[in-house]
Structure formats: structure tokens, C-alpha cells
Design a protein around this motif. Structure first.
Motif, short mmCIF file in Angstrom:
data_model
loop_
_atom_site.label_atom_id
_atom_site.label_comp_id
_atom_site.label_asym_id
_atom_site.label_seq_id
_atom_site.Cartn_x
_atom_site.Cartn_y
_atom_site.Cartn_z
N GLN A 298 -50.90 84.35 -65.91
CA GLN A 298 -51.34 83.40 -66.74
C GLN A 298 -51.45 83.57 -68.12
O GLN A 298 -51.60 84.83 -68.62
N PHE A 299 -51.21 82.65 -68.87
CA PHE A 299 -50.75 83.08 -70.58
C PHE A 299 -52.10 83.08 -71.00
O PHE A 299 -53.15 82.49 -70.88
N ARG A 300 -52.24 83.95 -72.34
CA ARG A 300 -53.44 84.15 -72.92
C ARG A 300 -53.96 82.97 -73.61
O ARG A 300 -53.14 82.22 -74.04
N ILE A 301 -55.09 83.00 -73.52
CA ILE A 301 -55.90 81.91 -74.36
C ILE A 301 -55.66 82.06 -75.88
O ILE A 301 -55.64 81.14 -76.44
N ASN A 302 -55.49 83.53 -76.13
CA ASN A 302 -55.36 83.51 -77.62
C ASN A 302 -53.99 83.21 -78.17
O ASN A 302 -52.90 83.67 -77.34
N ARG A 303 -53.75 82.53 -79.20
CA ARG A 303 -52.48 82.05 -79.70
C ARG A 303 -51.90 83.34 -80.41
O ARG A 303 -52.59 83.95 -81.07
N ASP A 304 -50.56 83.33 -80.30
CA ASP A 304 -49.62 84.19 -81.16
C ASP A 304 -49.46 83.68 -82.62
O ASP A 304 -49.00 82.78 -82.69
N LEU A 305 -50.18 84.15 -83.53
CA LEU A 305 -50.17 83.35 -84.82
C LEU A 305 -49.22 83.81 -86.04
O LEU A 305 -48.83 83.65 -87.04
N ARG A 306 -48.46 84.97 -85.28
CA ARG A 306 -47.66 85.62 -86.41
C ARG A 306 -46.49 84.77 -87.11
O ARG A 306 -46.37 85.20 -88.37
N PHE A 307 -46.23 83.64 -86.41
CA PHE A 307 -44.76 83.13 -86.97
C PHE A 307 -45.14 81.57 -86.93
O PHE A 307 -44.38 80.75 -87.00
N SER A 308 -46.36 81.08 -86.95
CA SER A 308 -46.91 80.01 -86.76
C SER A 308 -47.62 79.59 -88.12
O SER A 308 -48.51 80.22 -88.44
N LYS A 309 -47.56 78.30 -88.30
CA LYS A 309 -47.95 77.72 -89.53
C LYS A 309 -49.48 77.21 -89.13
O LYS A 309 -50.42 76.97 -89.93
N ASP A 310 -49.58 76.97 -88.05
CA ASP A 310 -50.90 76.45 -87.19
C ASP A 310 -51.88 77.65 -86.81
O ASP A 310 -51.38 78.72 -86.12
N LYS A 311 -52.90 77.96 -87.60
CA LYS A 311 -53.37 79.32 -87.36
C LYS A 311 -54.78 79.07 -86.54
O LYS A 311 -55.69 80.00 -86.73
N THR A 312 -54.74 77.74 -85.90
CA THR A 312 -55.98 77.87 -85.04
C THR A 312 -55.80 79.09 -83.97
O THR A 312 -54.76 79.25 -83.36
N PRO A 313 -56.98 79.67 -83.52
CA PRO A 313 -56.75 80.78 -82.66
C PRO A 313 -56.59 80.76 -81.23
O PRO A 313 -56.20 81.88 -80.65
N TYR A 314 -56.80 79.53 -80.59
CA TYR A 314 -56.85 79.51 -79.35
C TYR A 314 -56.02 78.40 -78.73
O TYR A 314 -56.00 77.24 -79.48
N ASN A 315 -55.58 78.72 -77.62
CA ASN A 315 -54.76 77.62 -76.87
C ASN A 315 -55.89 76.63 -76.19
O ASN A 315 -56.82 77.06 -75.67
N THR A 316 -55.34 75.51 -76.26
CA THR A 316 -56.49 74.51 -75.56
C THR A 316 -56.03 73.85 -74.35
O THR A 316 -56.01 72.75 -73.96
N HIS A 317 -55.34 74.90 -73.68
CA HIS A 317 -54.73 74.40 -72.15
C HIS A 317 -54.83 75.76 -71.35
O HIS A 317 -55.01 76.88 -71.78
N ILE A 318 -54.43 75.65 -70.13
CA ILE A 318 -54.46 76.72 -69.16
C ILE A 318 -52.91 76.65 -68.81
O ILE A 318 -52.34 75.83 -68.14
N ARG A 319 -52.26 77.81 -68.95
CA ARG A 319 -50.61 77.87 -68.44
C ARG A 319 -50.54 78.99 -67.38
O ARG A 319 -50.81 79.97 -67.70
#
Length: 226
Positions: free
Chosen positions: A64-85
Motif C-alpha cells: 500500500q502506497f504511503r499517505i505522505n507525498r514525496d515532495l522532493r521533485f514536486s511543485k505541488d507541496k500539499t503533504p498528503y495523497n488524497t487517495h488509497i493506492r
């Protein structure tokens, strides 16, 4: 092991997270996250894995992929994924390099729909070579027919990676379009998120995946011949 699906509060949490995607809000609602997302997902994933093992006849691994987003290379800095993968793939098969993966089943639970897929988002170099060789020397008819049947069942083919067929592949070949793919997957959107609610959720999802089984086996055969 339970085969129960999620509850309506799962989707309410995802909607609220999308509207309040901050560390402060998440920390204040962490108990709701544990109850609505983490606990049911931790029960649902092994139940779904077992059902997919019955479908495929293979032992599978999953994550299951983490709820926390990887922000290192993303312009979108929102911290959490809004899905379950989640992803499911055969045990003993290899992940190679940063992106290359074995043939897998993918599930994305969104706030207002379900997205499921089957395939390899990126082939390893040896598998890509086998795939292109198969396309060029006659094996392309098989995968083209499989994809045509899946498109009739409302599956979408992943977008090609290249603007044109790679160097060395005949431009006038009947499967030149398929040669533009460096990975191959099919996706289907279930517009009603109720597909993962309640005790019938696992069976309903596996039924939706079942038409992709010949395609999955085709991709697995490519990998196992390398």
C-alpha cells in the motif's frame, strides 16, 4: 481473514483531506485517519491479495502506497495523497531500476471513483527488448487482439511514451503504434465508489479485473522468458 470492504466514512475522510490538505489538519484528525483509512486498508489488502492469487494461480506480493507525498521533485507541496493506492505482483519477480516493474494489478480508491489497472508501467530493458522483438516478428497480433478485447470492455490503454516508434523498428509496421510504448497497461474507472464498500467489495473488484488476466499472463510470459 475478513473480506469486508471500506465504509462511507473512508470517502468522507478523503474528501475532507482534499479540502484541508495540511499537516496541522491531518494531525488533528489522525484518529479518524486510523479508523477510516489505515485499519480498513490493512484488512482489505491481504483479503484482495488472496482473491487475486486465486484468480491468477500465483503467489503474489503487495504494498500500500504511503499517505505522505514525496515532495522532493514536486511543485505541488500539499503533504498528503488524497487517495488509497495498492499494487499486487507475482512473488519472485524483479523490480529493476527506478521504475521498471513486473506485471501488476493496481488499485486507486479516490473520493468519488475507483480506478483499477493491470500491466507494467515501465518495462525493464530486457523485457522491453523482448516486447519489441515480439511485436516485429509476429507476436504483436496476440497482444493487439488482447488489447482490442479489453477496450471493448471499457478498459483504456496507457498513453505511449514515445512520439514515434523507436529507432530500428519499421515505421510502416502494422504494430508501430504499440512500439511507442516503453511499458504497457490498461485502466478502467468505476464511477461508483460503492464498489469497495461492504462484504462484496473484494469479489466485485476481482470480477472487474478478471478480463485482464490473459493480458497479465502475456506480460508475465515476456518477463519470464528474459
Amino acid at each position: 481473514m475478513t473480506s469486508a470492504g471500506f465504509e462511507p466514512e473512508t470517502f468522507r475522510f478523503l474528501e475532507n483531506l482534499a479540502a484541508n490538505n495540511s499537516k496541522e489538519w491531518f494531525e488533528a484528525n489522525k484518529v479518524d485517519y486510523q479508523r477510516a483509512i489505515k485499519k480498513p486498508a490493512d484488512q482489505f489488502r491481504p483479503a484482495l491479495q488472496g482473491a487475486l492469487e486465486e484468480l491468477t494461480g500465483r503467489a503474489l506480493a503487495s504494498k500500500q502506497f504511503r499517505i505522505n507525498r514525496d515532495l522532493r521533485f514536486s511543485k505541488d507541496k500539499t503533504p498528503y495523497n488524497t487517495h488509497i493506492r495498492m499494487a499486487f505482483w507475482p512473488t519472485g519477480t524483479a523490480f529493476e531500476g527506478k521504475d521498471a516493474q513486473p506485471p501488476s494489478f493496481f488499485l486507486s480508491i479516490e473520493a468519488d471513483h475507483i480506478r483499477l489497472g493491470t500491466g507494467c508501467m515501465a518495462f525493464s530493458k530486457p523485457v522491453l527488448g523482448k516486447y519489441l522483438s515480439a511485436l516485429e516478428t509476429g507476436g504483436g497480433d496476440e497482444v493487439a487482439a488482447l488489447l482490442t478485447q479489453l477496450q471493448k470492455k471499457e478498459f483504456e490503454l496507457s498513453e505511449p511514451d514515445l512520439a514515434k516508434a523507436p529507432r530500428g523498428f519499421p515505421k510502416d509496421h502494422p504494430h508501430a503504434e504499440l512500439a511507442r510504448h516503453k511499458g504497457l497497461g490498461v485502466w478502467k474507472t468505476l464511477p461508483d465508489p460503492k464498489a469497495v464498500l461492504g462484504n462484496g467489495a473484494v469479489a466485485a473488484l476481482v470480477e472487474s479485473w478478471a478480463p485482464t488476466l490473459p493480458f497479465w499472463r502475456y506480460l508475465l510470459g515476456l518477463q519470464e522468458r528474459t
